[in-house]
Design an enzyme around this catalytic site. Structure first.
Site, PDB file in Angstrom:
ATOM      1  N   ASP A  32     -59.313  25.623 -21.903  1.00  0.00           N
ATOM      2  CA  ASP A  32     -60.148  24.649 -21.199  1.00  0.00           C
ATOM      3  C   ASP A  32     -61.580  24.767 -21.715  1.00  0.00           C
ATOM      4  O   ASP A  32     -62.094  25.879 -21.881  1.00  0.00           O
ATOM      5  CB  ASP A  32     -60.096  24.917 -19.696  1.00  0.00           C
ATOM      6  N   ASN A  88     -53.596  18.815 -10.169  1.00  0.00           N
ATOM      7  CA  ASN A  88     -54.172  17.821  -9.273  1.00  0.00           C
ATOM      8  C   ASN A  88     -53.575  16.442  -9.549  1.00  0.00           C
ATOM      9  O   ASN A  88     -53.392  16.063 -10.707  1.00  0.00           O
ATOM     10  CB  ASN A  88     -55.693  17.750  -9.477  1.00  0.00           C
ATOM     11  N   GLN A  95     -58.169  15.130  -9.538  1.00  0.00           N
ATOM     12  CA  GLN A  95     -57.724  14.773 -10.893  1.00  0.00           C
ATOM     13  C   GLN A  95     -58.798  13.925 -11.561  1.00  0.00           C
ATOM     14  O   GLN A  95     -59.183  12.877 -11.043  1.00  0.00           O
ATOM     15  CB  GLN A  95     -56.398  14.003 -10.846  1.00  0.00           C
ATOM     16  N   HIS A 101     -51.515  17.489 -16.364  1.00  0.00           N
ATOM     17  CA  HIS A 101     -51.815  18.778 -16.997  1.00  0.00           C
ATOM     18  C   HIS A 101     -51.788  19.854 -15.922  1.00  0.00           C
ATOM     19  O   HIS A 101     -52.090  19.601 -14.761  1.00  0.00           O
ATOM     20  CB  HIS A 101     -53.155  18.768 -17.738  1.00  0.00           C
ATOM     21  N   HIS A 103     -53.219  23.569 -14.961  1.00  0.00           N
ATOM     22  CA  HIS A 103     -54.216  24.604 -15.234  1.00  0.00           C
ATOM     23  C   HIS A 103     -53.581  25.977 -15.057  1.00  0.00           C
ATOM     24  O   HIS A 103     -52.901  26.230 -14.063  1.00  0.00           O
ATOM     25  CB  HIS A 103     -55.384  24.509 -14.242  1.00  0.00           C
TER      26      HIS A 103
END
Length: 136
Positions: A32, A88, A95, A101, A103
């Site tokens: 990230d 999310n 989101q 995606h 995390h």
């Protein structure tokens, strides 16, 4: 199917450079760019799905297997003390990119991060009413 203007489709498929930790035919795992902790990564499907509701069941299963594999790697290589999985769906849930995606957030003692959910205290009757709404 890939979405032409989706940044995560482009990253997942190698059109935009990333700090890739893992890649196979269906997924790319990247660091990230705004990490919450050391090693914070994202699992990105190469095929576009806006959120969990749109993700094919087979992909959803594969995401969890890959998350487990990456978690073991983080423990071994980063010596993290724990791991949060966060995903999310929708703006109200946080989101910000409309591409599913997951995390992977390695956690360390005294890392300064927290997940602060305000818990409620519903009555047994309220819980039963919610249960009935969902299952009936």
């Amino acid at each position: 199917m890939r979405k032409e203007n989706c940044i995560f489709c482009k990253i997942a498929n190698g059109e935009i450079p990333s700090k890739t930790l893992y890649e196979d035919r269906n997924f790319r795992v990247i660091l990230d760019l705004g990490p919450a902790t050391k090693g914070h990564a994202l699992i990105l499907p190469k095929e576009h799905a806006e959120n969990l509701y749109d993700l094919p069941q087979e992909s959803a299963s594969e995401v969890m297997v890959l998350a487990q594999k990456m978690a073991a790697t983080f423990v071994e290589k980063l010596h993290c003390d724990g791991l949060n999985l966060m995903q999310n769906n929708g703006e109200v849930a946080g989101q910000t990119v409309r591409h599913f995606h997951l995390h992977l957030i390695p956690r360390y003692v005294d890392d300064g991060q927290s997940i602060n959910l305000k818990t409620g205290s519903p009555t047994q009757e309220e819980l039963e009413a919610i249960r009935r709404t969902i299952v009936e």
